[in-house]
Write a protein that holds these residues in place. Structure first.
Motif, short mmCIF file in Angstrom:
data_model
loop_
_atom_site.label_atom_id
_atom_site.label_comp_id
_atom_site.label_asym_id
_atom_site.label_seq_id
_atom_site.Cartn_x
_atom_site.Cartn_y
_atom_site.Cartn_z
N VAL A 110 72.39 34.15 -11.55
CA VAL A 110 72.56 32.73 -11.21
C VAL A 110 71.21 32.13 -10.82
O VAL A 110 70.87 31.02 -11.24
CB VAL A 110 73.60 32.56 -10.08
N ALA A 111 70.44 32.87 -10.03
CA ALA A 111 69.14 32.36 -9.59
C ALA A 111 68.16 32.21 -10.75
O ALA A 111 67.39 31.25 -10.79
CB ALA A 111 68.55 33.29 -8.52
N VAL A 112 68.21 33.12 -11.70
CA VAL A 112 67.31 33.03 -12.86
C VAL A 112 67.75 31.88 -13.77
O VAL A 112 66.92 31.11 -14.26
CB VAL A 112 67.27 34.37 -13.64
N ALA A 113 69.04 31.75 -13.99
CA ALA A 113 69.56 30.72 -14.89
C ALA A 113 69.27 29.31 -14.38
O ALA A 113 69.05 28.39 -15.17
CB ALA A 113 71.06 30.90 -15.09
N ASP A 114 69.28 29.14 -13.07
CA ASP A 114 69.00 27.85 -12.45
C ASP A 114 67.86 28.05 -11.47
O ASP A 114 68.05 27.98 -10.25
CB ASP A 114 70.26 27.32 -11.76
N ALA A 115 66.69 28.32 -12.01
CA ALA A 115 65.54 28.72 -11.20
C ALA A 115 65.21 27.69 -10.13
O ALA A 115 65.20 26.48 -10.39
CB ALA A 115 64.33 28.93 -12.10
N PRO A 116 64.96 28.16 -8.91
CA PRO A 116 64.60 27.26 -7.83
C PRO A 116 63.30 26.51 -8.12
O PRO A 116 62.34 27.10 -8.62
CB PRO A 116 64.40 28.19 -6.63
N THR A 117 63.31 25.22 -7.82
CA THR A 117 62.11 24.41 -8.04
C THR A 117 61.42 24.04 -6.73
O THR A 117 60.36 23.43 -6.74
CB THR A 117 62.47 23.11 -8.79
N ASP A 118 62.07 24.42 -5.62
CA ASP A 118 61.47 24.16 -4.32
C ASP A 118 62.00 25.19 -3.32
O ASP A 118 62.88 26.00 -3.65
CB ASP A 118 61.74 22.73 -3.83
N LEU A 119 61.46 25.16 -2.11
CA LEU A 119 61.82 26.14 -1.10
C LEU A 119 63.30 26.09 -0.76
O LEU A 119 63.95 27.14 -0.62
CB LEU A 119 60.96 25.95 0.15
N ASP A 120 63.86 24.89 -0.62
CA ASP A 120 65.28 24.79 -0.30
C ASP A 120 66.15 25.41 -1.40
O ASP A 120 67.15 26.06 -1.12
CB ASP A 120 65.68 23.33 -0.06
N GLY A 121 65.74 25.19 -2.64
CA GLY A 121 66.47 25.80 -3.75
C GLY A 121 66.39 27.32 -3.71
O GLY A 121 67.38 28.01 -3.99
N LEU A 122 65.23 27.85 -3.36
CA LEU A 122 65.09 29.29 -3.23
C LEU A 122 65.97 29.82 -2.11
O LEU A 122 66.65 30.84 -2.28
CB LEU A 122 63.63 29.69 -2.99
N LYS A 123 65.96 29.14 -0.99
CA LYS A 123 66.79 29.58 0.14
C LYS A 123 68.26 29.66 -0.27
O LYS A 123 68.96 30.60 0.09
CB LYS A 123 66.61 28.65 1.34
N ALA A 124 68.72 28.66 -1.01
CA ALA A 124 70.11 28.64 -1.45
C ALA A 124 70.41 29.80 -2.39
O ALA A 124 71.49 30.41 -2.33
CB ALA A 124 70.44 27.31 -2.12
N LYS A 125 69.48 30.12 -3.27
CA LYS A 125 69.68 31.20 -4.24
C LYS A 125 69.47 32.57 -3.61
O LYS A 125 70.09 33.55 -4.00
CB LYS A 125 68.73 31.04 -5.43
N PHE A 126 68.55 32.64 -2.65
CA PHE A 126 68.22 33.93 -2.05
C PHE A 126 69.31 34.41 -1.09
O PHE A 126 69.50 35.62 -0.94
CB PHE A 126 66.88 33.86 -1.32
N GLY A 127 70.03 33.49 -0.49
CA GLY A 127 71.09 33.87 0.45
C GLY A 127 72.07 34.87 -0.14
O GLY A 127 72.29 35.95 0.43
N PRO A 128 72.69 34.58 -1.28
CA PRO A 128 73.63 35.53 -1.88
C PRO A 128 72.96 36.84 -2.34
O PRO A 128 73.59 37.90 -2.28
CB PRO A 128 74.19 34.78 -3.09
N ILE A 129 71.71 36.77 -2.74
CA ILE A 129 71.01 38.00 -3.15
C ILE A 129 70.84 38.90 -1.93
O ILE A 129 71.18 40.09 -1.96
CB ILE A 129 69.64 37.67 -3.79
#
Length: 145
Positions: A110-129
């Protein structure tokens, strides 16, 4: 008969070597996974600057790592001894272990398919990982203090 015993001896030695290689291979994959997770964690914590290209490259490396983790090949019966932190639960509940790995792989996908473009996006994707790693460690890893 001598040839049979020699073949049996060689097979026995090969089995031991394969087991050692399996242990080394899975430890290397998990160490790599830990390093990749640690790299993203530093960005999430603000210890490293957010760089969208670097984050995506790290997520893609995590995805590759997950694709290389063949549970059946790397956690065969009898590979639960020696220098390992793999918990007995892996062999007692292989379906649960596979489900935990799938949860990790799905979160990374999911994180790769909708790659984070900013820190908040990374935080949202990194949480489940991160949560999938922690949940797996609680059940399927022996903590060595």
């Amino acid at each position: 008969m001598k040839k049979f015993l020699l073949a049996l001896s060689l097979l026995s030695l090969t089995g031991t070597a394969v087991s050692a290689d399996v242990l080394s291979d899975r430890k290397a994959l998990m160490k790599e996974r830990g390093q990749l997770t640690g790299a993203l964690s530093k960005v999430v914590k603000g210890e490293e600057a957010f760089d969208a290209a670097a984050v995506l490259a790290t997520l893609q490396a995590m995805q590759d790592n997950g694709a290389r983790l063949d549970i059946d090949a790397l956690y065969p019966e009898g590979s639960n001894s020696g220098d390992t932190t793999a918990a007995p639960a892996i062999w007692e509940d292989p379906d649960g272990f596979k489900a935990a790995e799938k949860t990790f792989q799905d979160a990374v996908e999911v994180a790769v398919a909708d790659a984070p473009t900013d820190l908040d996006g990374l935080k949202a994707k990194f949480g489940p990982i991160g949560a999938s790693c922690g949940a797996c460690h609680q059940t399927f890893r022996i903590r060595k203090d």
